[in-house]
Scaffold this active site. Structure first.
Site, PDB file in Angstrom:
ATOM      1  N   GLY A   1       1.021  -1.229  -0.039  1.00  0.00           N
ATOM      2  CA  GLY A   1      -0.095   0.028   0.067  1.00  0.00           C
ATOM      3  C   GLY A   1       0.952   1.287   0.079  1.00  0.00           C
ATOM      4  O   GLY A   1       1.943   1.222  -0.490  1.00  0.00           O
ATOM      5  N   SER A   2       0.134   2.511   0.420  1.00  0.00           N
ATOM      6  CA  SER A   2       1.125   3.586   0.448  1.00  0.00           C
ATOM      7  C   SER A   2       2.102   3.796   1.335  1.00  0.00           C
ATOM      8  O   SER A   2       2.135   2.843   2.433  1.00  0.00           O
ATOM      9  CB  SER A   2      -0.113   4.812   0.929  1.00  0.00           C
ATOM     10  OG  SER A   2      -0.403   4.514   2.048  1.00  0.00           O
TER      11      SER A   2
ATOM     12  N   GLY B   1       2.376   2.474   5.048  1.00  0.00           N
ATOM     13  CA  GLY B   1       3.551   1.467   5.518  1.00  0.00           C
ATOM     14  C   GLY B   1       4.367   1.967   6.790  1.00  0.00           C
ATOM     15  O   GLY B   1       4.472   0.967   7.544  1.00  0.00           O
TER      16      GLY B   1
ATOM     17  N   GLU C   1       5.613  -3.635   0.785  1.00  0.00           N
ATOM     18  CA  GLU C   1       5.886  -3.096  -0.642  1.00  0.00           C
ATOM     19  C   GLU C   1       4.881  -1.810  -0.844  1.00  0.00           C
ATOM     20  O   GLU C   1       3.634  -1.904  -0.640  1.00  0.00           O
ATOM     21  CB  GLU C   1       5.192  -4.257  -1.688  1.00  0.00           C
ATOM     22  CG  GLU C   1       5.495  -3.919  -2.825  1.00  0.00           C
ATOM     23  CD  GLU C   1       5.045  -5.145  -3.934  1.00  0.00           C
ATOM     24  OE1 GLU C   1       5.422  -5.094  -5.160  1.00  0.00           O
ATOM     25  OE2 GLU C   1       4.702  -6.105  -3.525  1.00  0.00           O
TER      26      GLU C   1
ATOM     27  N   CYS D   1       2.984   0.704  -8.095  1.00  0.00           N
ATOM     28  CA  CYS D   1       4.023   1.206  -7.447  1.00  0.00           C
ATOM     29  C   CYS D   1       5.260   1.518  -8.380  1.00  0.00           C
ATOM     30  O   CYS D   1       6.351   2.166  -8.140  1.00  0.00           O
ATOM     31  CB  CYS D   1       4.487   0.307  -6.427  1.00  0.00           C
ATOM     32  SG  CYS D   1       4.690  -1.331  -6.608  1.00  0.00           S
TER      33      CYS D   1
END
Length: 390
Positions: free
Chosen positions: A241-242, A246, A263, A297
């Site tokens: 996620g963001s 994170g 990630e 990403c």
């Protein structure tokens, strides 16, 4: 659309939590997650969200399954994953179409994402026979030392909307061959793809007599997600996620000395110097930027150019962007689908505004596309590398 949903086991209303290979929990009073088609803003289907009681049941069943699964020989565990890969091959087209329908990426990308699930299954099968360890001499007579890898326990996997099924597979299949079981909380934006995958899991687990290996719980991040982060029974949390979220995941899990795999977002750049082959660079930049409508990403976000090629590069990129066919992601010939939802469109417009306020120049795009669906124009802007927006 109805035929597709039927093939994937999706009803108008769907239950949202399940112990793999067992019955779905029937909770219907916690809340309803409504999945919206981003290409036309219509309701696809709904999912009943899980509550804390469901979460406890899933974790306890997962713990129980782990105590037996860890003792199953690794090659046998690999065979279960092999069957998962074969089941995904059978459902590849339908599941890939559902990914495109619910998330908005084009059909080729949706099908490609399911292929990534199949690929990691094949990889994991091989790894199940390669869990090697060193053997060493000991200073003690008649003794040897050896290295042995032990499974961790129930693993929490929290996935993002942009790769709603592949990221789960990357985690779940490797965890399974290592002797771990998985509890999956998918993105609240893409619950239907998770339900469809769980149906596939359930069939394989029931056929092989291994309940509780792949488990699903759909709920809000503020409730189910927080329970997972703080739960000492989950020794590892894999989060996609963001970057902002994170940081919180890392902090909360670290406070209980848990492990994390993160990630997160990227700010990816391509450098184009004065020796670059623009025939190669232009397609690479364009695909990297507009693929998944820039919601990866790994999406190309910045291009750093030599001053001698900047103008030519921009003009050729504009020409390339003009050829990008934007529309229904399930239609053949579409190269770019919609953004996920109105929030994503708003974030896009905030970024455009930040560029112009900073003094940047929008040289192509920069506007939402009128009509239904969350479509926007792919955008090229001249900016300075030290600006906050960059």
């Amino acid at each position: 659309m109805l035929d597709l949903l039927k093939k994937c086991g999706i009803s108008d209303s769907n239950l949202g939590s399940c112990v793999g290979g067992s019955d779905w929990f029937t909770t219907k009073d916690t809340g309803i997650n409504t999945s919206i088609n981003p290409s036309n803003e219509e309701v696809i289907a709904t999912v009943f969200e899980a509550n804390k009681g469901d979460y406890e049941k899933v974790v306890k069943k997962a713990q129980s399954a782990f105590t037996e699964w860890r003792k199953v020989p690794a090659p046998v565990r690999g065979n279960l994953v092999r069957e998962m890969g074969n089941a995904l091959r059978e459902e590849k087209d339908a599941l890939g179409s559902l990914v495109s329908l619910e998330m908005g990426k084009i059909k080729e990308e949706g099908t490609g994402e399911v292929q990534e699930m199949i690929d990691i299954a094949d990889f994991a099968v091989g790894q199940s026979r390669m869990l090697y360890g060193k053997t060493m001499h000991s200073e003690r007579p008649n003794h040897r030392m050896y290295e042995q890898w032990h499974p961790l326990g129930p693993i929490g996997v929290i996935t993002a909307f942009n790769f709603p099924v592949a990221v789960w597979a990357w985690n779940a299949f490797i965890a399974a061959i290592a002797g771990d079981v998985v509890i999956w909380k998918p993105s609240s934006s893409t619950p239907l793809t998770a339900v469809a995958v769980q149906h596939i899991c359930n069939a394989v687990l029931k056929r092989n007599g291994y309940p509780g290996i792949f488990n699903l719980i759909i709920g809000k991040g503020s409730t189910i997600g927080e329970l997972m982060l703080k739960d000492k029974r989950l020794p590892l949390i894999s989060f996609t996620g963001s970057t902002t979220m994170g940081r919180r995941v890392a902090k909360v899990v670290a406070q209980r000395f848990g492990k994390t795999i993160l990630e997160l977002g990227g700010n990816n750049a391509i450098i184009v110097d004065d020796t670059a082959d623009l025939d190669l660079a232009i397609p690479a930049i364009a695909f990297g930027a507009v693929g998944t409508a820039g919601q990866r990403c790994t999406s190309t976000r910045r291009v750093i150019t030599h001053t001698g090629v900047t103008d030519t590069l921009i003009q050729r990129l504009i020409n390339a962007y003009k050829q990008v066919n934007i529309g229904d992601p399930l239609q053949k010939g579409t190269l770019m689908g919609p953004l996920l939802n109105q929030g994503a469109v708003d974030a896009y417009m905030e970024a455009i505004n930040a560029i112009t306020v900073a003094g940047g120049e929008i040289v192509y795009g920069g506007k939402p596309i009128a009509g239904t669906g969350f479509y926007v124009e792919p955008t090229i802007a001249r900016v300075n590398n030290d600006w906050d927006i960059v």
